[in-house]
Structures are given as structure tokens and as C-alpha cells.
Design an enzyme around this catalytic site. Structure first.
Site, mmCIF file in Angstrom:
data_model
loop_
_atom_site.group_PDB
_atom_site.id
_atom_site.type_symbol
_atom_site.label_atom_id
_atom_site.label_comp_id
_atom_site.label_asym_id
_atom_site.label_seq_id
_atom_site.Cartn_x
_atom_site.Cartn_y
_atom_site.Cartn_z
ATOM 1 C CG ASP A 198 40.452 35.705 32.190
ATOM 2 O OD1 ASP A 198 39.967 34.599 32.485
ATOM 3 O OD2 ASP A 198 40.192 36.297 31.123
ATOM 4 C CD GLU A 199 39.386 38.745 38.174
ATOM 5 O OE1 GLU A 199 39.224 37.518 37.978
ATOM 6 O OE2 GLU A 199 38.473 39.576 38.059
ATOM 7 C CE LYS A 217 37.646 34.038 38.479
ATOM 8 N NZ LYS A 217 38.227 34.943 37.475
ATOM 9 N N GLY A 218 41.848 30.606 39.682
ATOM 10 C CA GLY A 218 42.136 29.165 39.682
ATOM 11 C C GLY A 218 43.379 28.847 40.486
ATOM 12 N N GLY A 229 37.542 29.943 32.619
ATOM 13 C CA GLY A 229 38.741 29.166 32.310
ATOM 14 C C GLY A 229 39.712 29.424 33.446
ATOM 15 C CG HIS A 230 38.753 29.220 37.048
ATOM 16 N ND1 HIS A 230 37.897 29.098 38.120
ATOM 17 C CD2 HIS A 230 38.316 30.304 36.353
ATOM 18 C CE1 HIS A 230 36.986 30.074 38.065
ATOM 19 N NE2 HIS A 230 37.220 30.802 36.998
ATOM 20 C CB THR A 231 45.265 28.697 34.225
ATOM 21 O OG1 THR A 231 44.494 29.263 33.163
ATOM 22 C CG2 THR A 231 46.444 27.933 33.662
ATOM 23 N NE ARG A 243 8.649 32.121 35.398
ATOM 24 C CZ ARG A 243 7.642 32.948 35.597
ATOM 25 N NH1 ARG A 243 6.982 32.898 36.739
ATOM 26 N NH2 ARG A 243 7.294 33.815 34.677
ATOM 27 C CD GLN A 299 31.958 33.883 34.567
ATOM 28 O OE1 GLN A 299 31.078 33.684 35.365
ATOM 29 N NE2 GLN A 299 32.567 32.910 33.939
ATOM 30 C CB THR A 323 37.744 32.328 23.644
ATOM 31 O OG1 THR A 323 38.314 33.438 24.344
ATOM 32 C CG2 THR A 323 36.354 32.052 24.183
ATOM 33 N NE ARG A 371 37.075 35.882 23.334
ATOM 34 C CZ ARG A 371 35.973 36.357 23.888
ATOM 35 N NH1 ARG A 371 35.245 37.257 23.247
ATOM 36 N NH2 ARG A 371 35.587 35.949 25.070
ATOM 37 C CG ASP A 413 55.063 37.404 37.786
ATOM 38 O OD1 ASP A 413 53.964 37.466 38.361
ATOM 39 O OD2 ASP A 413 55.250 36.735 36.750
ATOM 40 N N GLY A 453 53.978 34.583 40.047
ATOM 41 C CA GLY A 453 54.257 33.572 39.025
ATOM 42 C C GLY A 453 53.099 32.586 38.999
HETATM 43 P P1 GDP Z 1 41.127 32.840 36.326
HETATM 44 O O1 GDP Z 1 40.091 32.717 35.272
HETATM 45 O O2 GDP Z 1 40.873 33.965 37.262
HETATM 46 O O3 GDP Z 1 41.380 31.548 37.062
HETATM 47 O O4 GDP Z 1 42.487 33.208 35.570
HETATM 48 P P2 GDP Z 1 43.042 32.522 34.217
HETATM 49 O O5 GDP Z 1 43.533 31.177 34.528
HETATM 50 O O6 GDP Z 1 42.057 32.680 33.119
HETATM 51 O O7 GDP Z 1 44.214 33.520 33.860
HETATM 52 C C1 GDP Z 1 45.273 33.760 34.730
HETATM 53 C C2 GDP Z 1 46.589 33.414 34.010
HETATM 54 O O8 GDP Z 1 47.678 33.936 34.727
HETATM 55 C C3 GDP Z 1 46.847 31.922 33.929
HETATM 56 O O9 GDP Z 1 47.574 31.648 32.765
HETATM 57 C C4 GDP Z 1 47.700 31.650 35.160
HETATM 58 O O10 GDP Z 1 48.537 30.504 35.019
HETATM 59 C C5 GDP Z 1 48.510 32.902 35.215
HETATM 60 N N1 GDP Z 1 48.889 33.347 36.570
HETATM 61 C C6 GDP Z 1 48.212 33.281 37.729
HETATM 62 N N2 GDP Z 1 48.865 33.924 38.710
HETATM 63 C C7 GDP Z 1 49.998 34.408 38.154
HETATM 64 C C8 GDP Z 1 51.076 35.202 38.639
HETATM 65 O O11 GDP Z 1 51.125 35.600 39.792
HETATM 66 N N3 GDP Z 1 52.057 35.531 37.741
HETATM 67 C C9 GDP Z 1 52.042 35.129 36.431
HETATM 68 N N4 GDP Z 1 53.032 35.501 35.635
HETATM 69 N N5 GDP Z 1 51.022 34.389 35.948
HETATM 70 C C10 GDP Z 1 50.021 34.046 36.796
HETATM 71 P P1 IMO Z 2 36.956 33.449 34.286
HETATM 72 O O1 IMO Z 2 36.176 32.674 35.307
HETATM 73 C C1 IMO Z 2 37.053 36.717 31.427
HETATM 74 C C2 IMO Z 2 33.301 37.646 29.349
HETATM 75 C C3 IMO Z 2 33.240 37.370 27.871
HETATM 76 C C4 IMO Z 2 32.243 38.425 27.441
HETATM 77 C C5 IMO Z 2 31.263 38.464 28.604
HETATM 78 C C6 IMO Z 2 30.021 37.615 28.416
HETATM 79 O O2 IMO Z 2 37.959 32.639 33.554
HETATM 80 O O3 IMO Z 2 37.510 34.691 34.896
HETATM 81 P P2 IMO Z 2 29.503 35.034 28.419
HETATM 82 O O4 IMO Z 2 30.139 33.886 27.683
HETATM 83 O O5 IMO Z 2 29.564 34.895 29.895
HETATM 84 O O6 IMO Z 2 28.122 35.321 27.926
HETATM 85 O O7 IMO Z 2 30.388 36.304 28.025
HETATM 86 O O8 IMO Z 2 31.988 37.997 29.730
HETATM 87 N N1 IMO Z 2 33.696 36.489 30.184
HETATM 88 C C7 IMO Z 2 34.893 36.356 30.767
HETATM 89 N N2 IMO Z 2 35.992 37.129 30.699
HETATM 90 N N3 IMO Z 2 37.044 35.627 32.208
HETATM 91 C C8 IMO Z 2 35.945 34.853 32.314
HETATM 92 O O9 IMO Z 2 35.850 33.840 33.189
HETATM 93 C C9 IMO Z 2 34.809 35.178 31.531
HETATM 94 N N4 IMO Z 2 33.573 34.630 31.364
HETATM 95 C C10 IMO Z 2 32.908 35.448 30.547
HETATM 96 O O10 IMO Z 2 34.490 37.538 27.263
HETATM 97 O O11 IMO Z 2 32.871 39.669 27.356
HETATM 98 MG MG MG Z 3 39.952 32.690 33.189
#
Ligand code: GDP
Ligand code: IMO
Ligand code: MG
Length: 421
Positions: free
Chosen positions: A12-13, A15-16, A39-41, A142, A221, A298, A300, A330, A411
Site C-alpha cells: 500500500d505504498e 504503487k498504483g 488493491g492499487h488505487t 504441482r 504487496q 479489505t 481494514r 503531504d 496527493g
Molecule cells: P498500492 O497498493 O501500493 O497501490 O497503494 P493503495 O492504493 O492500497 O494505497 C495508497 C493510498 O494512498 C490510496 O488511497 C491512494 O489514492 C493514496 N495515495 C497515493 N499517493 C498518495 C499521496 O502522495 N498522498 C496522499 N494523500 N494519498 C496518496
Molecule cells: P498491495 O498490492 C498490504 C498482507 C495481508 C496479510 C498478508 C498475507 O495493495 O500493496 P495474503 O492475502 O497475501 O495471504 O495476506 O499480506 N497483504 C497486503 N498488505 N497491501 C497488499 O497489497 C497486501 N496483500 C497482502 O494483509 O497480512
Molecule cells: Mg494496496
């Protein structure tokens, strides 16, 4: 040449957003591991879209998207997502391709994931319950079924055989839920999947490389969730690191160019497992609130804490990171004081190394304090316009890691990004 964008923390860094931002400079974007646990937003036409299976380059017309063999694919999630993407006028026949070696997530894999988690009690991983672990187990064991098998007349027989095997395991867990509805939507989605572009991924991508096309591999991940190098057993079941790109797409290591690591300006984790810099207090709560830190898959609440340079340094080493993108800078706007973890204290000794097993003895973080910038940076578009305090924070991280932050995201919007000269 294949550049890579991947997460350096626990997922959730952002990446999306970053893949979507860079996708316009590439001909092909490929996912190489993970599945609908991701989940890539991204924001398209100011609308929020969360992608789980389809690469984040899909909204750029003219960019090909490939779901690589290293991915595990849930046809039900894919179908739903294809409908969303198509509603934006994207022609998936033209820009989405799926490798035939990609393993399928069956309804019973999801059931097994749930049953296994339940049986672990308070030691549960906190899995997304999408069937990831059991599907990768069937791959390495396998037994699994792959996308290419769908075109085989014996598919149903093979499905029934594997389902029976799963049923015996589910009986062992005493799993009672009725999954008939899951199976119905699964078979419906398989018919949809058969109509998509199913290709031999390794020839497909290598032909693109030979033709001089620019390729971007999109990680899911984060590095600290890697099956080998993450905080085992609190990890996911695939190689999330750059090494996974080669096996997950069928390309040779010498084709890899830049490895772009994405890190938040702070740190989050969702699910169980050790998290040394976690702030289990009002500060953590504030980070969650301001950063809107709730899981994209999820829902969460994400655990929040300060940036952990020991773990980041480890991730840079394992991945061979050449450039860093720092997101959500930000979110720190509101804080007067910031902390950065520079060392761990383990058994009274200070160390800059990630230990073998973090969950038995969670390292105590040692922090260096920084002054916050305490101003709205989300509207800033140039590095020079950023407050001195922000630049000091970034400079320190650059110096510690020996890899430079090339972009600062401030942002969620596509244009909210600052190039660091
Ligand atoms: P991913 O799984 O690495 O693609 O990240 P997620 O989409 O799960 O979570 C990142 C969240 O931060 C999303 O809600 C994005 O819209 C948001 N986001 C991404 N970059 C920034 C940023 O620079 N600032 C803020 N405030 N939100 C961001
Ligand atoms: P993105 O691509 C954050 C976490 C789960 C759990 C562990 C194992 O959006 O960054 P799994 O369903 O893979 O067996 O769960 O890994 N996890 C993530 N946490 N972002 C994700 O993906 C994740 N995918 C799995 O919460 O702790
Ligand atoms: Mg994510």
C-alpha cells in the site's frame, strides 16, 4: 528494457498511482506476482478506481497490459474489474493479455484460506482471504490449474479432481460454509475469461523486448511481505521483490533496467506480524485519519508508524533499488515533529540489520527527530517550492539509503507529484 516499480514496505505504498503516472512512458505494463490480495488505487477522470488483478497501466490507450505467469488469478474478480475498466471506454480486447501459465484461484482456495486462518487463532496472518496462499501451495505442490488449461477439454475433470482433494482438507478443518454460489460465479467468470486474450506470456513479452519496446513491471504487496525476505510467516506467498520479475514474466535478469522502489514518507502495515515503528497511540490514529489508511481490498484499518530506514535499507539491498519514489509526504503536513527510525535495539545491542525473526523479539526502534514542515504541501509542484524542512527530511533519507528519492508524491491525484532534481 524492463523497469520495475515495487513496494519497499508492507504494501500500500501507492504503487498504483505511481505506475499509472509513469505508464504513459511505456509500451507495456505487466503484473508479475500476487493476485487479488492487491488493491492499487488510481484516479481516472477524477474517479477513484481500485485495481486488484489488472495492471495499473490499463487506463492509457495504446499501452498493453499483461497479467504474467507469476500472478494468481481469480476469474470472478477479473470479470468484475474488466466491467469497471470497460465502463471508461477502454477496449480490453486491444490492451489486456493474460499468460496461459497463470494459476487460477478456485473457490475452494478461498475457502481453504479462510479455514486455515480460522484454525490459527491469534497467530493468524491476517490474510486478505482471497485464496492466495492455497493457490500458490497448489502451484508449488504441482496440483494447480492454469489459465491455459481452460482451453483443454479435460478441464472440468481436472477441476473436480482438485476440488475433491480440497474438500478433504476442508473437512479436516471442519469447514461448513456452503460455497455453491462462489462456484456458480466462478464458472460464469471462466466463460468470460476464455474470451479474453490468452497468450504465451514468455514469448509475448520477449518479442516485445526484441522489438525495442519499453516495459514496466508492476509489483504487488511490498518487500517486507516477500515470502523469502519478509517478516515470515507474516508474509504473502510470492516473491514480491525484483527477482520475482524474471520468474513471474519469463525474462532474463539482464533485461532489468531501473528498479523504482516506492515508500511512504511514514509506514503502514495491514494484517498481523511485527512492525517495529508502529505507533499504537493517538499519533498513529492521526496518521491513519489524515492518510486515510484503510485497506483498499479489505477496508481494514492499517497500522501506522514512522518511516523505518533499517527496513527500507534492507529492501533497497534485496531489490537493487536504483530510484526511490516517496509517497504521501503531504500526510505529514499536519505534524510538528517527525521521527525517523535509524537503528534497531535488539537484546540491548544497536543494529542496522533486519534480524532473522522479528516477531519473537520485536526490535526497539531508535529514532532521530526532525522538525515538521507544518504547512500544506499538497499544492506544490516544484522541489524548490517545498519547505526547507521537507528537503532536510528527504536529504537525510537519501544519505542514509545511498539511493536517491527521485519523486515526491504529495496527493492521490495524477498531477500531485514533484520531481526531485
Ligand atoms: P498500492 O497498493 O501500493 O497501490 O497503494 P493503495 O492504493 O492500497 O494505497 C495508497 C493510498 O494512498 C490510496 O488511497 C491512494 O489514492 C493514496 N495515495 C497515493 N499517493 C498518495 C499521496 O502522495 N498522498 C496522499 N494523500 N494519498 C496518496
Ligand atoms: P498491495 O498490492 C498490504 C498482507 C495481508 C496479510 C498478508 C498475507 O495493495 O500493496 P495474503 O492475502 O497475501 O495471504 O495476506 O499480506 N497483504 C497486503 N498488505 N497491501 C497488499 O497489497 C497486501 N496483500 C497482502 O494483509 O497480512
Ligand atoms: Mg494496496
Amino acid at each position: 528494457m524492463v523497469d520495475v516499480i515495487l513496494g519497499l514496505q508492507w504494501g500500500d505504498e501507492g504503487k498504483g498511482k505511481i505506475v499509472d503516472y509513469f505508464a504513459k512512458d511505456y509500451d507495456l505494463v505487466a503484473r508479475f506476482q500476487g493476485g487479488p490480495n492487491a488493491g492499487h488505487t488510481l484516479y481516472v477522470e477524477d474517479k477513484k478506481v481500485v485495481l486488484h488483478q489488472i495492471p495499473s497501466g490499463v487506463f492509457h490507450k495504446g499501452v498493453i497490459n499483461l497479467i504474467g505467469n507469476g500472478v494468481v488469478l481469480d476469474p470472478v474478480t477479473l470479470k468484475r474489474e474488466c466491467d469497471t475498466v470497460a465502463s471508461f471506454g477502454i477496449d480490453l480486447k486491444k490492451n489486456l493479455f493474460i499468460a496461459e501459465r497463470t494459476h487460477l484461484i478456485l473457490p475452494t482456495h478461498r475457502a481453504l484460506d479462510k479455514a486455515a486462518e480460522l484454525s490459527k487463532g491469534n497467530q493468524k496472518i491476517g490474510s486478505t482471504l482471497k485464496g492466495i496462499g492455497p493457490t500458490y501451495m497448489d502451484k508449488t505442490g504441482r496440483n494447480g490449474l492454469r489459465v491455459g488449461d481452460l482451453l483443454d477439454k479435460n478441464f472440468t475433470t481436472a477441476y473436480i479432481k482438485l476440488r475433491l482433494k480440497h474438500q478433504r482438507l476442508l473437512d479436516n478443518y471442519n469447514f461448513q460454509e456452503d460455497i455453491t454460489a462462489w462456484e456458480e460465479e466462478f464458472f460464469e467468470a471462466l466463460e468470460f475469461l476464455k474470451e479474453l486474450n490468452i497468450v504465451n506470456g514468455e514469448y509475448f513479452i520477449n518479442e516485445q523486448i526484441r522489438a525495442g519496446k519499453k516495459i514496466l513491471a508492476e509489483g504487488a504487496q511490498g518487500s517486507m511481505l516477500d515470502i523469502d525476505f519478509g517478516t515470515f510467516p507474516y508474509v504473502t506467498s510470492s516473491n514480491t521483490i525484483s527477482a520475482g520479475v524474471c520468474s513471474g514474466l519469463g525474462i532474463a535478469p539482464h533485461h532489468i533496467g531501473d528498479v523504482i522502489g516506492v515508500t511512504k514518507a511514514y509506514c503502514t502495515r495491514v494484517g498481523g506480524g511485527p512492525f517495529p515503528t508502529e505507533l499504537d497511540n493517538a499519533m498513529g490514529e492521526e496518521l491513519r485519519k489524515i492518510g486515510n489508511e484503510f485497506g483498499a481490498t479489505t477496508g481494514r484499518p492499517r497500522r501506522c508508524g514512522w518511516i523505518d530506514l533499517v527496513a527500507l535499507n534492507f529492501a533497497c539491498m534485496i531489490n537493487g533499488v536504483t530510484k526511490i519514489v516517496m509517497t504521501k509526504a503531504d500526510v505529514l503536513d499536519a505534524f510538528e515533529e517527525l521521527e525517523v527510525c535509524t537503528d534497531y535495539r535488539i537484546d540491548g545491542k544497536e543494529s542496522r540489520k533486519v534480524p532473522f525473526q522479528m516477531d519473537r523479539k520485536i526490535p526497539e526502534p531508535i529514532y532521530k527527530g526532525f522538525k515538521g514542515w507544518h504547512t500544506d504541501t499538497s499544492i506544490i509542484r516544484s522541489y524548490e517550492a517545498l519547505p526547507e524542512t521537507t528537503r532536510t527530511y528527504v536529504d537525510f533519507i537519501n544519505g542514509y539509503l545511498g539511493v536517491k528519492v527521485h519523486y515526491i508524491s504529495n496527493g492521490p491525484g495524477r498531477d500531485q507529484i514533484v520531481l526531485v532534481p
